[in-house]
Scaffold this motif. Structure first.
Motif, PDB file in Angstrom:
ATOM      1  N   LEU B 170       0.842  -1.212   0.000  1.00  0.00           N
ATOM      2  CA  LEU B 170       0.000   0.000   0.000  1.00  0.00           C
ATOM      3  C   LEU B 170       0.872   1.256   0.000  1.00  0.00           C
ATOM      4  CD1 LEU B 170      -2.868  -0.816   2.519  1.00  0.00           C
ATOM      5  CD2 LEU B 170      -3.080  -0.374   0.058  1.00  0.00           C
ATOM      6  N   ALA B 171       1.896   1.263   0.854  1.00  0.00           N
ATOM      7  CA  ALA B 171       2.761   2.436   0.974  1.00  0.00           C
ATOM      8  C   ALA B 171       3.535   2.692  -0.322  1.00  0.00           C
ATOM      9  CB  ALA B 171       3.723   2.248   2.138  1.00  0.00           C
ATOM     10  N   LEU B 172       3.859   1.606  -1.019  1.00  0.00           N
ATOM     11  CA  LEU B 172       4.657   1.750  -2.245  1.00  0.00           C
ATOM     12  C   LEU B 172       3.883   2.411  -3.381  1.00  0.00           C
ATOM     13  CD1 LEU B 172       6.852  -1.388  -2.996  1.00  0.00           C
ATOM     14  CD2 LEU B 172       7.555   0.898  -2.294  1.00  0.00           C
ATOM     15  N   LYS B 173       2.561   2.359  -3.285  1.00  0.00           N
ATOM     16  CA  LYS B 173       1.753   2.882  -4.398  1.00  0.00           C
ATOM     17  C   LYS B 173       2.061   4.343  -4.674  1.00  0.00           C
ATOM     18  CE  LYS B 173      -2.048  -0.390  -4.402  1.00  0.00           C
ATOM     19  NZ  LYS B 173      -3.486  -0.618  -4.242  1.00  0.00           N
ATOM     20  N   SER B 174       2.484   5.076  -3.643  1.00  0.00           N
ATOM     21  CA  SER B 174       2.790   6.492  -3.886  1.00  0.00           C
ATOM     22  C   SER B 174       4.080   6.660  -4.691  1.00  0.00           C
ATOM     23  CB  SER B 174       2.887   7.253  -2.568  1.00  0.00           C
ATOM     24  OG  SER B 174       3.920   6.718  -1.776  1.00  0.00           O
ATOM     25  N   GLY B 175       4.762   5.561  -4.957  1.00  0.00           N
ATOM     26  CA  GLY B 175       5.954   5.620  -5.800  1.00  0.00           C
ATOM     27  C   GLY B 175       5.642   5.567  -7.278  1.00  0.00           C
TER      28      GLY B 175
END
Lengths: 299, 288
Positions: B170-175
């Motif tokens: 989930l956190a990686l999606k902002s990448g």
């Protein structure tokens, strides 16, 4: 169904005394993870430290190491007389996958006999059949100590979840549990499931072998020999059931679980030897993947 | 290509007690250019070689293409008993190239793979004949807060691998500029979905060390090979100002900002990245 509880404590879940025992098991048995028998005992109230603490000194001796290796070599010799699985060629693994599978099999080939010997020792102790070794008073026979620590190149005990997302793997797990009369899937199969094509090919080949009389006889011989060797460990073991009861453990459940593992492990040892035979020649199969080195303790 | 097919193509080598998995591919279309220096693609954290799956065919059509999983990452060794810092990763890549009989290579790298590449280019300069870095760590641009938290030894110890890696996904999606394909995101994190894999990734995050790029900052002007600095303009993890500074400090560096792209620039702008990298590599062959 064998009396293996489905409830276990994984390494990442361990805290307090369980975390302490898990941290001692790995260097003492020279292994890169904690197997299902320990994870199962850990989930039974207060039981694991009560079993481990009286036995751990023996686990670090040359006698324990050499006895476990005798069981490993015996299983290898039996596997050579059984049918070849040839699951590895059938699975079509790539170079890195095959390398890692081979390393994982070496890990279990090395550790499972230690688990059986430990389990047999617990079983004898709980049955009140362990006696203080006669030789202990003889200082010249004080056992050598094995240099602790997992070998630096030993594969980590990685495994898939027992309820995997992969339906193929789940189907094989279900069949393994049904065929072998288990509640939990052993670490070995969960590790093999890292390569689902291999797990499937392996089980397809192995399942009929486990129904053969030669296989059953070989497993029985391993179990009998393990009990003999457990009775010859060099250091005194005090594990009276009243101590377990006083420590808050359920003795009947402990006996049931231990008996189930003692029943299960010989077959598992044979299975791994059969799997490993796809990778190494028969002479190599008979050798220990990681022979022990020894250290001298100060007087 | 799904990740299991990719994994089945990986070769393996031992580096002392460790092992390293890698792709080694050269397409027939590379022809004579296949004799030029190989191209090494280095991934970052928390990914593995599969990150490059779409670029590999483009590069392998030109040159021999090598894609390692850094130690502790992907399907390389995940044991809990070695240093995964970019200093040690650079030493491992140096040793690996030695084993393959490769004197020098073009390095294409992303994220901490870029940190490894910068260390190779400054401390093992004979190893690097061309350098392409994308949204790389450099100077004191890192570690980012997400990875600092992830690498804390106790942060995820009592949380299962599936929950930990699910949260990381989930956190990686902002990448990514656009929400990535869920299968692709799952594949990027597939090697870390066991407890051993989770712990290895935590150790990888714990090894992130600003000092290992700040200590080579003064050496950047000594890099004398053709260099391409590609950067997703909207990167939330590695700010574009670091890319500009890098391209200023490295002589012969070309800086190419890419619009509509964040950290995972090869995913956000795959065609443009493939074009830029191909042209860069081709120029390197023509100039030899």
């Amino acid at each position: 169904m064998l009396g293996l509880s489905k409830r276990t404590i994984d390494e990442y879940e361990a805290s307090g005394e369980i975390e302490r025992v898990y941290a001692e098991i790995q260097p003492t048995l020279r292994v890169s993870g904690v197997n299902l028998n320990f994870r199962t005992w850990a989930a039974q109230d207060h039981l694991l430290p009560l079993l481990w603490d009286p036995l751990k000194a023996n686990c670090g001796t040359d006698t324990f190491e050499q006895s476990a290796d005798e069981l490993r070599a015996t299983a290898a010799a039996s596997a050579i007389r059984l049918s070849r699985l040839e699951a590895h060629p059938a699975a079509g693994l790539g170079e890195s996958q095959a390398f890692q599978l081979h390393e994982a099999l070496k890990l279990y080939h090395f550790v499972n006999p230690k688990l059986l010997l430990f389990t047999s020792t617990v079983k004898l102790a709980l049955d009140g059949e362990l006696h203080a070794p006669d030789s202990f008073a003889d200082v010249s026979k004080t056992p050598r100590r094995v240099t602790p620590g997992a070998p630096p190149d030993m594969y980590p005990m990685a495994m898939v979840d027992e309820q995997p997302d992969d339906t193929t793997v789940q189907e094989v797990f279900d069949d393994i549990k049904q065929t072998l009369d288990l509640k939990s899937v052993n670490s070995d199969y969960r590790t093999m499931a890292l390569w689902p094509a291999y797990l499937k090919a392996m089980w397809r080949s192995l399942k009929p072998v486990t129904q053969q009389q030669d296989y059953t006889d070989a497993a029985d011989r391993l179990r009998d020999r393990s009990r003999q060797l457990a009775g010859q460990l060099p250091l005194p073991i005090s594990l009276p059931t009243r101590t377990l009861e006083a420590g808050g453990a359920d003795v009947d459940k402990a006996i049931e679980t231990t008996a189930a593992f003692e029943c299960l492990l010989p077959g598992l040892i044979l299975n791994i030897a059969l799997c490993l035979r796809d990778f190494v020649d028969d002479d190599r199969l008979s050798e220990s993947p990681w022979p022990a080195s020894y250290r001298t303790l100060p007087e | 290509m799904n990740w299991r097919t990719y994994q089945a193509q990986q070769r393996v080598t031992r580096l002392g007690d460790r092992f390293l998995s890698y792709i080694d591919r050269t397409d027939e279309s590379a022809g004579a250019a296949s004799q030029a220096d190989p191209v090494v693609l280095l991934h970052g954290i928390p990914t593995w070689g599969y990150l490059w799956k779409d670029l590999i065919p483009e590069v392998a059509a030109q040159r021999r293409t090598l894609v390692p999983d850094l130690l502790g990452f992907g399907f390389s060794d995940q044991r809990d008993c070695f240093d995964r810092s970019i200093d040690r990763q650079a030493a491992a890549i140096d040793r690996w190239l030695d084993q393959l009989g490769i004197e020098s290579a073009a390095i294409v790298a992303h994220n901490i793979g870029g940190g490894v590449a910068l260390r190779l280019a400054t401390l093992y300069p004979e190893r690097v004949s061309q350098l392409c870095v994308m949204n790389t760590v450099c100077y004191d641009s890192w570690p980012i807060e997400l990875m600092l938290q992830f690498g804390h030894p106790s942060a995820n110890r009592l949380v299962s691998a599936s929950k930990t890696i699910g949260g990381l996904a989930l956190a990686l999606k902002s990448g990514f500029a656009k929400s990535p394909d869920s299968d692709f995101l799952e594949a990027l994190l597939a090697p870390y979905r066991t407890e051993v894999g989770k712990r290895s990734l935590v150790r990888n995050a714990a090894a992130l060390n600003t000092n290992q790029t700040t200590e080579i900052s003064h050496l950047l002007p000594s890099i004398d090979v053709p260099t391409l600095v590609l950067w997703g303009e909207d990167d939330k993890f590695q700010d574009i100002r670091f890319g500009r500074r890098l391209a200023t400090d490295i002589p012969n560096a070309e800086f190419v900002p890419l619009s509509d792209a964040r950290h995972f620039v090869m995913v956000d702008r795959p065609d443009e990245v493939a074009k830029r990298v191909s042209e860069f590599l081709s120029a390197g062959v023509l100039n030899r």
